[in-house]
Structures are given as C-alpha cells and as structure tokens.
Design a protein around this motif. Structure first.
Motif, PDB file in Angstrom:
ATOM      1  N   MET A   1       0.835  -1.203   0.000  1.00  0.00           N
ATOM      2  CA  MET A   1       0.000   0.000   0.000  1.00  0.00           C
ATOM      3  C   MET A   1       0.870   1.253   0.000  1.00  0.00           C
TER       4      MET A   1
ATOM      5  N   VAL B   1      -3.395  -4.219  -5.695  1.00  0.00           N
ATOM      6  CA  VAL B   1      -3.272  -3.047  -4.828  1.00  0.00           C
ATOM      7  C   VAL B   1      -3.029  -1.818  -5.684  1.00  0.00           C
TER       8      VAL B   1
ATOM      9  N   THR C   1      -8.512  -2.445  -3.467  1.00  0.00           N
ATOM     10  CA  THR C   1      -8.319  -1.252  -2.640  1.00  0.00           C
ATOM     11  C   THR C   1      -9.163  -0.078  -3.130  1.00  0.00           C
TER      12      THR C   1
END
Length: 506
Positions: free
Chosen positions: A332, A362, A388
């Motif tokens: 992240m 991600v 995400t």
C-alpha cells in the motif's frame, strides 16, 4: 487408407470415367491414383500433413503422415521424396531418440527449403528431456534436437520453442546470428536455476525480416552492426520470476529503438536499472496502437519504461501488476508513491486512447482517478482484481450537468468490473458497504438519463456490485435498452451448490 478416405471424393469427382463406379474395387482405386497429376497429389499431401505432429515417444515412421504416405506405393514415394516442401514443416511435442531421428530425416529431405519449426515441452515432463546422463555426460535429447535445429537457422522462416522450465545448464551457449529468412520467432527458453550467464544469444542485426518477436527466458540481445527492424510490428517480452534478468528495462528500450514501425507491444520488464552503456534517447513510436505493460510485483519498472516513451497513436492501454511481493502495508505504501507516469505519458503523447485496463491487486485510488482525468475520449474501462477501491471512484465517474464541472470519461460506452472489492470492511459479518451500491447506481443512471447517452454496457463479474441487478433504477435502465451483465460471486455460488446438494441427499 481409411485415414484419408475423405480424399477419395476428390479422385472420384475428378476422374469419373476411368472406372465405372459399380466396378470399382480397392485395386481399381489404387490404379486410379497412378493417373493423378503430381501437382494435385502434392496438394493432397499438403492437406494431409497440415496438422502433423511428431510426438516425443512415438516412432517417426508411424507418427509422420508424410512418411506414411510415402510408404503407400513407389509413385507416391517418388512424389514425396522429390518435393522438399512436404518435409519443411516440423512440429515436435516432446523429444526422444525416435523424434530426433525423424527430425534429422525431415531436415535432410527438405533440402534448402525455408523451414517452419515448432518445439514444445510440457513443464511436467520436460526435465527428463533436459538432463544429461550423469555417468557419461553426453548431451541430453533436448540438446541434440535443438542443436540440429540451430544448425539450420539460416533456413528458418518461422521458429517457435516453448520450454520455459528451470534447468541446470551452466555451459549452454546457443548463438543465433544467421537468420536472413526469419519472420516469426517465439522463443520461450529454459531458465538456468542459478541465473548465471545467458544461454541464448540473439543477434538482431542478422534477422532483418522479423515481423513478430516473442522472447522469454535466459536470453541476451545484441546487434553486431547498427540496424533497423522495419518489418517488426508485434513484440512480446516477458519474465516470470523476480530474479530473472531478461528483459530489463534497458533490454526493452534497446529493442524498441530498433523497431520504429511497431504496432503491438506486450512487455513485462524485470528490473528498472539502466546500464550506462545503453543511454538511449527518448523514444517515439508513431504507429504503436496497443500496449500492455506489466510486472510481477515490482511496479516501479512500469513507470521506468513508460517514462521513456511517447505514443501518439495509442488506442488501447493495459497496466498489469498481478502479484504482491511484499506485506500488504508495504505494498500500500509503495502504491501511494508510484503512479506509473500514465498522466505524463498521455499529456506528452495526446493519443486517441479508447480502451484502458487496470489489472492490479493493490492500487492507490487517487492515482487511478487522476489517470482517468487524462482520458476524455475513453470508451471502454476495465478494472480487474482491484482490492483497494471505494465508492469514491464510482462517485468520481458520475456525470454532472452543472456548467463548468469536469466529468471523467464523458463518452464511456462499456464498463467492466471483474473481481473488484470496493470498501473493504473489517467486520466479516458485513458482506458489502451500501454506499458502494448507491454510488454505482448513481453513476450508471447519471450516464443513462441524459438526452444522448453513450453508455451501452455495464458488466460485473464475481463482485458484490452484482447486487445492482435488484435495484429498481438499474432494472429500469435495462428495460430501456442498457446492456447489463451480472455474474454472481463465485463463493456464494459454491455455497448455494453445496446447500442444494445437501437437500437432494436428504
């Protein structure tokens, strides 16, 4: 002869007066074959061997169709042996002593005719073909087969090898530097477990007629003389495992600098290091209209490559990051600091981009929204496997009629959402966030309830957004002509199947 009974009709219809149909016997049918002109017979042979294969564990004399045809009679054998084109197409599925012997027969009988060669080894069985005898150290069966092929590289017209497995081959060194006829090269080569020196060396300056190039494995590219691959229109470069060196970003740029007429590019760079000996200028590819750039976990290589390109004709762009190589929090953090440089690419290229695909587990949502702001002419948007995302992306895609408002992708026609997770929730009892369904419904209706809607299709696959099919606003849009395709969550389908099976057992 029953294998080729469909050719009997051709003989019967072409020479009906030779023998009355009622008097025809197997002997008379064989007699008629002697009246078939040689050029027609060669055409028939070509049709029979079109899908011929040499299996690794089958005797060549019984597996090769042209060999079987040459054994029918003396005339057929003379025709087969006098036409080298019949022996110039070789496809091997596996290797063995029998198939290598058959390969040598085909190479010898094809004389100087350009060759079409295919070699495929399945990963589960390839190891036994690649290993040398530990007692004698003799070359493996694969080395014998490939050595015979490489010795005839000057005659290659099309060469395809699919053998992307791991081997211990520190002393292998195959040099491809004499390819004047080669047009298509598919080279998925074995990979040395120790990632040492490249085992295959390809001199691109000796392959001036290349139109398609697909490389994967321990390969080194070089050019003994400056050259331009003006016929190369389709290029695929890929790596599979992170320690693998080829193709680096510099390898990709080196090859792209030699292909000014490239139209399709599929590339997965392995690392972002740019060696000092290859300081190449910024590249402009005026004809490239389709590009897929990806990585297997190291997302920085995508931006490193894109930063060196200008693509004024780009119509379809695919970004793929299909593996997470670090803990979730670190991934992240990296995604927040990496935006691939797509907005900058679109700003300097100003291409007529019509399709954009993001396949990534991600992704930092603000970067994705900022990227879509540079795609005013986009007609097809695909988001796949993104975990995400949130309702904010759907809200950003909503059309607004207020003057002065900047709308994202105002002429979208097709929206695909595949295996995407919106608003990840920590409470496992909550299956989805209702804000996501509301934002999706608002986005779809805002693009449909306008005087001249461009939206034609919304398709979701294995995503909780499929709950939209129960929303009355979406039902109305579908009834008015909007294409809607919803595929339920795979997990829910499995659970329902299990409950149905339990009820049936009871």
């Amino acid at each position: 002869m029953s294998l080729y009974s469909n050719r009997t009709f051709l003989v019967d219809s072409t020479y009906p007066g030779l023998v009355p149909r009622k008097q025809r016997t197997p002997f008379s049918w064989l007699m008629m074959q002697s009246f078939i002109p040689d050029d027609v017979l060669v055409h028939i042979f070509n049709q029979c061997i079109m899908n011929d294969r040499l299996w690794g564990d089958v005797d060549f004399r019984s597996a090769s169709t042209v060999q079987v045809l040459a054994s029918v009679c003396r005339h057929w054998r003379e025709v087969a042996l006098s036409n080298p084109l019949l022996w110039a197409s070789i496809v091997m599925l596996g290797v063995s002593k029998q198939s290598v012997a058959g390969l040598d027969v085909c190479l010898r009988r094809s004389q100087d005719v350009p060759l079409t060669i295919g070699l495929c080894l399945k990963p589960e069985t390839a190891q036994k073909y690649l290993e040398r005898d530990p007692r004698t150290g003799k070359p493996s069966v694969f080395e014998c087969a490939l050595g015979s092929m490489v010795a005839q590289q000057r005659r290659w017209l099309l060469f395809a090898m699919v053998c992307n497995v791991f081997v211990d081959a520190p002393d292998w060194k195959w040099i491809l530097d004499d390819l004047p006829l080669l047009e298509n090269l598919v080279f998925k080569a074995p990979i040395d477990r120790r990632y040492g020196q490249p085992t295959f060396h390809l001199d691109l300056s000796k392959a001036p007629r290349l139109t398609l190039l697909d490389l994967h494995g321990d390969i080194r590219l070089f050019s003994s003389t400056p050259c331009v691959l003006e016929h190369l229109t389709n290029l695929q470069l890929e790596h599979t495992h992170p320690p693998q060196c080829f193709p680096s970003v510099s390898d990709c740029l080196f090859l792209l600098s030699m292909a000014p007429n490239l139209e399709r590019l599929h590339v997965y760079p392995s690392c972002s290091r740019l060696p000092s000996e290859r300081n190449l200028p910024h590249l402009v590819l005026p004809k490239l209209h389709w590009m897929e750039v990806g990585s297997h976990g190291a997302r920085s290589v995508i931006g490193a490559l894109i930063a060196e390109l200008t693509l004024p004709a780009l119509k379809e762009l695919r970004i793929v990051n299909d593996a997470v190589r670090m803990p979730w929090r670190d991934e992240m953090r990296v995604s927040r600091s990496t935006n691939y440089g797509i907005p900058e690419l679109l700003a300097r290229s100003r291409p007529p981009l019509r399709s954009f695909t993001m396949y990534s587990i991600v992704e930092h949502e603000p970067h994705l929204i900022a990227t879509l702001q540079h795609m005013p002419g986009l007609k097809e948007l695909t988001l796949s496997s993104c975990c995400t995302l949130s309702h904010r992306l759907l809200m950003a895609l909503e059309l607004h009629s207020q003057p002065g408002t900047i709308n994202l992708c105002p002429v979208l026609e097709r929206i695909y959402l595949r295996r995407c997770v919106f608003n990840r929730v920590k409470d496992e009892s909550i299956m989805y966030d209702p804000r996501v369904i509301e934002a999706a419904a608002q986005m779809i209706t805002s693009r449909w309830d306008i005087p001249e809607p461009t939206l034609k299709l919304v398709k979701t696959k294995y995503s909780h957004i499929s709950l939209l099919q129960k929303d009355w606003r979406i039902v109305r849009c579908g009834a008015e002509g909007l294409g809607l395709e919803f595929e339920e969550d795979e997990l829910e389908e499995d659970e329902s199947d299990e409950s149905e099976s339990d009820e049936s057992e009871e």
